[in-house]
Design a protein around this motif. Structure first.
Motif, mmCIF file in Angstrom:
data_model
loop_
_atom_site.group_PDB
_atom_site.id
_atom_site.type_symbol
_atom_site.label_atom_id
_atom_site.label_comp_id
_atom_site.label_asym_id
_atom_site.label_seq_id
_atom_site.Cartn_x
_atom_site.Cartn_y
_atom_site.Cartn_z
ATOM 1 N N HIS A 79 0.861 -1.194 0.000
ATOM 2 C CA HIS A 79 0.000 0.000 0.000
ATOM 3 C C HIS A 79 0.892 1.237 0.000
ATOM 4 N N HIS A 81 1.405 5.388 -2.046
ATOM 5 C CA HIS A 81 0.961 6.431 -2.980
ATOM 6 C C HIS A 81 2.241 7.137 -3.424
ATOM 7 N N HIS A 249 -9.511 1.825 1.411
ATOM 8 C CA HIS A 249 -9.096 2.617 2.564
ATOM 9 C C HIS A 249 -10.350 2.702 3.430
ATOM 10 N N HIS A 272 -5.859 0.398 6.737
ATOM 11 C CA HIS A 272 -5.870 1.408 7.812
ATOM 12 C C HIS A 272 -6.370 0.776 9.112
ATOM 13 N N ASP A 323 2.092 2.814 3.433
ATOM 14 C CA ASP A 323 1.196 3.929 3.075
ATOM 15 C C ASP A 323 1.982 5.151 2.609
HETATM 16 FE FE FE Z 1 -3.235 5.102 1.699
#
Ligand code: FE
Ligand code: NIG
Length: 419
Positions: A79, A81, A249, A272, A323
């Protein structure tokens, strides 16, 4: 090219391929199998043979004496970004001064701030920045990565982001999995007509992305102030129609129905989980949905840490990821994630290690390819100068490059052990 690593002190996460066909949960999550005093043969970037030193024949090809050093598979970061235009330091200062992540977002900061910057940046520049981050993450020991879109928030910009991810996938030495996250936030200009943005996601973005084969997964930020459980369900169903598997998410700030939708639709993963009710834990424990914890985001946003211990004890499948993103976790350091998982989420070092290797690989459909030492797997490995016990990984907290990295059978970065 054939390479032999020999005199390996302990070879961690050594498993038969068949054992990787399912994710680990419960008792199975507690053990990390290993082989003492081992050798490993790599051919054409893949592990072709593993065994105890006494069974090693003559060393034909290139041999590297590891002199008792331990070897593990690289981290699998399921996970991130990592494609973004710029850091969000001004928001960091605002949070340090007392504002919450949600308050900053409500004022047009947060995800939308990243979208405005990304829209202005050329695809080439965006790629170059992401490529540098990817290189950093590999040097920190990550051997496969998932990357989401979601900082475009209009069709052209989401496609631009996904093309950058696609190029990373083609040009990077490690496996890259793409996830479409057009439903990351409602862009403020759509605030009073959110159904219009939803329609754009459902009927413009999804078909284009599927047609251009730019993603394997679809994601939604199911959260108060973002997307409701009903909207999330619509997006999951539309993704499924176009062959995109879902990951979510959810439960970052509140329980807003994402877990129930995820379990009902048997999606890949819910990520999460800082806020989780007992009923939701129960639902996950009886499903095959991966519970993916991102303790770096909880740390950075000063949120409660996800209840890793309760999830494992309930029998849920568990994975860990960074993340990595400019708003809630600006580091891709998976060693840090291990430390937080043990110190703040209540996992044992073995559980945390399995969650960030075998289970993370499973959640990306990369089982047997990365995340374990198995015959046929890619030789994406970490070589530790000294590893007394798996607990040392979390104990040393960030382990900044106290290891060497091998990717596809070759040393990566400057920290190399000379034969
Ligand atoms: Fe995320
Ligand atoms: O996983 N929560 C939603 N998305 C990201 C944060 C994105 C951002 O703030 O830029 C996360 O934490």
């Amino acid at each position: 090219m054939r390479t032999i690593l020999y005199h390996i002190g302990r070879l961690w996460q050594y498993r038969r391929r068949e054992a990787l066909e399912t994710a680990l949960r419960g008792e199975a999550l507690k053990q990390v199998p290993y082989l003492d005093n081992a050798y490993l043969i790599i051919d054409d970037g893949r592990i072709v043979e593993v065994g105890p030193m006494e069974e090693l024949g003559t060393i034909d090809g290139q041999g590297i004496d590891l002199k008792g050093r331990d070897v593990t598979p690289c981290w699998v970061d399921c996970h991130t970004h990592l494609v973004f235009a710029a850091p969000r330091l001004e928001e960091f200062r605002m949070r340090l001064a007392g504002m919450s992540y949600e308050e900053i977002a409500a004022r047009g900061g947060g995800i939308y701030n990243s979208a405005l910057r990304l829209r202005e940046m050329s695809e080439e520049e965006l790629y170059q920045r992401a490529r540098r981050r990817l290189d950093l993450l590999i040097r920190m020991g990550t051997g496969a990565v998932e990357i989401k879109s979601g900082y475009g928030l209009d069709t052209d910009s989401e496609l631009k982001m996904l093309r950058v991810i696609d190029r990373l996938k083609r040009e990077s030495p490690i496996p890259v999995r793409a996830t479409f996250l057009g439903a990351h936030a409602i862009p403020p200009p759509y605030r009073d007509r959110r159904e219009k943005y939803l329609e754009e996601v459902l009927y413009e973005m999804v078909p284009r992305i599927a047609e251009e084969q730019l993603a394997a997964y679809i994601d939604v930020f199911c959260e108060r102030g973002y997307f409701t459980a009903e909207e999330t369900e619509q997006i999951i169903l539309q993704g499924a129609k176009y062959g995109l598997k879902a990951r979510l998410h959810t439960n970052q700030f509140s329980s807003s129905g994402g877990i129930e939708v995820a379990v009902r639709h048997r999606i890949v993963s819910v990520d999460h989980l800082e806020v989780l009710t007992d009923e939701e834990i129960q639902l996950l424990s009886q499903s095959e949905v991966m519970a993916t914890l991102l303790p770096g985001a909880a740390f950075f946003l000063r949120s409660p840490f996800p209840k890793g211990r309760a999830l494992v004890d309930s029998g849920a499948r568990l994975a860990l990821a960074s993340d990595f993103n400019p708003g809630s976790c600006p580091t891709p350091n998976m060693f840090f994630v291990q430390a937080l998982a043990c110190l703040r989420c209540g996992l044992t070092p073995e559980e945390a290690f399995n969650a960030a290797t075998v289970n993370a690989a499973y959640s990306l459909d990369l089982q047997g390819e990365v995340g374990a030492i198995a015959v046929g797997a890619r030789a994406n490995l970490l070589v530790f100068d000294e590893l007394k016990d798996l607990a040392q990984i979390s104990y040393e907290i960030c382990n900044t490059l106290q290891h060497s990295v091998i990717i596809n059978g070759k040393w990566y970065g400057s920290n190399q052990i000379r034969p």
